[in-house]
Design an enzyme around this catalytic site. Structure first.
Site, short mmCIF file in Angstrom:
data_model
loop_
_atom_site.label_atom_id
_atom_site.label_comp_id
_atom_site.label_asym_id
_atom_site.label_seq_id
_atom_site.Cartn_x
_atom_site.Cartn_y
_atom_site.Cartn_z
N ARG A 84 0.84 -1.19 0.00
CA ARG A 84 0.00 0.00 0.00
C ARG A 84 0.88 1.25 0.00
O ARG A 84 1.35 1.70 1.04
CB ARG A 84 -0.93 -0.02 1.22
CG ARG A 84 -2.18 0.81 1.03
CD ARG A 84 -3.13 0.64 2.19
NE ARG A 84 -2.64 1.26 3.41
CZ ARG A 84 -3.26 1.19 4.58
NH1 ARG A 84 -4.35 0.47 4.68
NH2 ARG A 84 -2.78 1.81 5.64
N ASP A 86 2.41 5.11 -0.40
CA ASP A 86 2.07 6.43 0.12
C ASP A 86 1.77 7.41 -1.01
O ASP A 86 1.99 7.13 -2.19
CB ASP A 86 3.25 6.99 0.93
CG ASP A 86 3.29 6.46 2.36
OD1 ASP A 86 2.34 5.76 2.76
OD2 ASP A 86 4.28 6.74 3.06
N TYR A 147 11.56 -2.34 -4.65
CA TYR A 147 11.38 -0.92 -4.96
C TYR A 147 12.64 -0.37 -5.62
O TYR A 147 13.74 -0.90 -5.44
CB TYR A 147 11.12 -0.12 -3.69
CG TYR A 147 9.72 -0.25 -3.13
CD1 TYR A 147 8.75 0.73 -3.39
CD2 TYR A 147 9.37 -1.32 -2.32
CE1 TYR A 147 7.48 0.62 -2.86
CE2 TYR A 147 8.08 -1.43 -1.79
CZ TYR A 147 7.15 -0.46 -2.07
OH TYR A 147 5.88 -0.56 -1.55
N ARG A 235 12.21 5.21 2.05
CA ARG A 235 12.59 6.62 1.91
C ARG A 235 13.50 7.09 3.04
O ARG A 235 14.32 7.97 2.86
CB ARG A 235 11.35 7.48 1.79
CG ARG A 235 10.63 7.28 0.47
CD ARG A 235 9.61 8.36 0.20
NE ARG A 235 8.39 8.16 0.95
CZ ARG A 235 7.67 9.13 1.48
NH1 ARG A 235 8.07 10.38 1.40
NH2 ARG A 235 6.55 8.86 2.12
#
Length: 318
Positions: A84, A86, A147, A235
């Site tokens: 999910r 951001d 990612y 991040r």
């Protein structure tokens, strides 16, 4: 260094299941229903994250509304997603599932993909719609998520054609130093120092891969793969490693922060637009059910459960 407080996926406006919403059974499709896998991608720029919210545009809301329209259904069929994302985060290889009544699937299966293409906005696409094998759960059956975070240190800034997907870092970056620092973060750890903590959820994760590579155009890509991620983890890791790359922190610093187990104010959560969910990995079909069950176990360090730790499976991730 750019940073963002846009957590998007867990805003207070998130819509929970209502009377007209069918909530998918995470253990399998309910009797009279069939589980459908959707492979999709989206540009996160104009979305307030994945999760449906009452007053904001989200990926889940967009697809669920389109699915409801093209199947001419009186209720919304809820999507379950692998990761999910951001607000502002993109996806190239996102996976979701939805449980449809047998008669709805039988009527629409041949034309569903094309009809969704005609209904969805151009910044979100469903590429494949298939009947899922037994035991499949987009969230709990996944064994890893990969990612990519893209950044450039070019003194002139970011290529205008890439500006929505690449962060500009206005200090020269040493890729070798960032790779050396990344090596100290691999393996199973409590990543509390790099995660936004949630009540009742563990921050133990297994980081399988974290590598940086500069291409011929000067774009530096971090490839980050783990069994699952906790909120802001990617991040935050990128933010710490950029500080190493530009010489503001020593190579040993990110691992030392990890060992403290607490958030360090010096670790910046970089802006979301450089991040893309590239791929989700699943086991062989015959192992899907086993993985689905194991991923719900609460994890402790050294337990070797290879699960999602908190049953959250990237909920409000990255």
């Amino acid at each position: 260094m750019g940073q963002s407080n846009a957590d998007g996926a867990d805003s207070a406006d998130r819509t929970d299941s209502a009377d007209n919403t069918y909530s998918a059974d995470v253990e399998g499709a309910a009797p009279g229903h069939v589980r459908i896998r959707l492979d999709l991608s989206y540009d996160g720029k104009d979305f307030s994250g994945w999760a449906r919210q009452r007053t904001r545009r989200t990926v889940q809301g967009e697809i669920e509304d389109a699915l409801r329209t093209v199947t001419r259904s009186s209720r919304t069929y809820e999507l379950t997603v692998a990761g999910r994302t951001d607000a502002g985060v993109h996806a190239r290889g996102q996976v979701a599932h939805v449980d449809l009544p047998d008669d709805v699937w039988a009527e629409h299966r041949e034309r569903l993909l094309r009809r969704l293409a005609g209904r969805l906005s151009h910044d979100v696409r469903v590429w494949r719609v298939t009947e899922a094998p037994p035991g499949f759960n987009a969230r709990f059956s996944a064994v890893w998520r990969r990612y990519a975070y893209r950044v450039t240190d070019h003194p002139g800034g970011v290529d205008p054609l890439l500006r929505g997907h690449v962060l500009w870092h206005d200090w020269p970056l040493d890729v070798a130093a960032m790779n050396a620092a990344s090596a100290g973060l691999l393996g199973e750890h409590d990543f509390a120092a790099y995660c936004k903590r949630r009540e009742g959820a563990t921050t133990i994760r297994t980081l399988q891969r974290l590598e940086w590579e500069r291409d011929a155009h000067g774009v530096i890509t971090a490839t980050v793969r783990a069994d699952a991620f906790c909120h802001n983890m990617v991040r935050s890791l990128v933010g710490a490693l950029l500080f190493v790359g530009d010489g503001h922190r020593p190579v040993e610093w990110p691992a030392k922060v990890l060992a403290t187990g607490v958030r360090d104010s010096a670790v910046h959560v970089v802006r979301p637009h450089g991040l893309t969910l590239e791929e989700v990995g699943y086991p062989a079909d015959e192992l899907l059910g086993e993985r689905n069950r194991a991923a719900r176990n609460k994890r402790t360090l050294g337990a070797n459960l290879n699960g999602d730790a908190d049953g959250g499976g990237d909920a409000g991730c990255c």
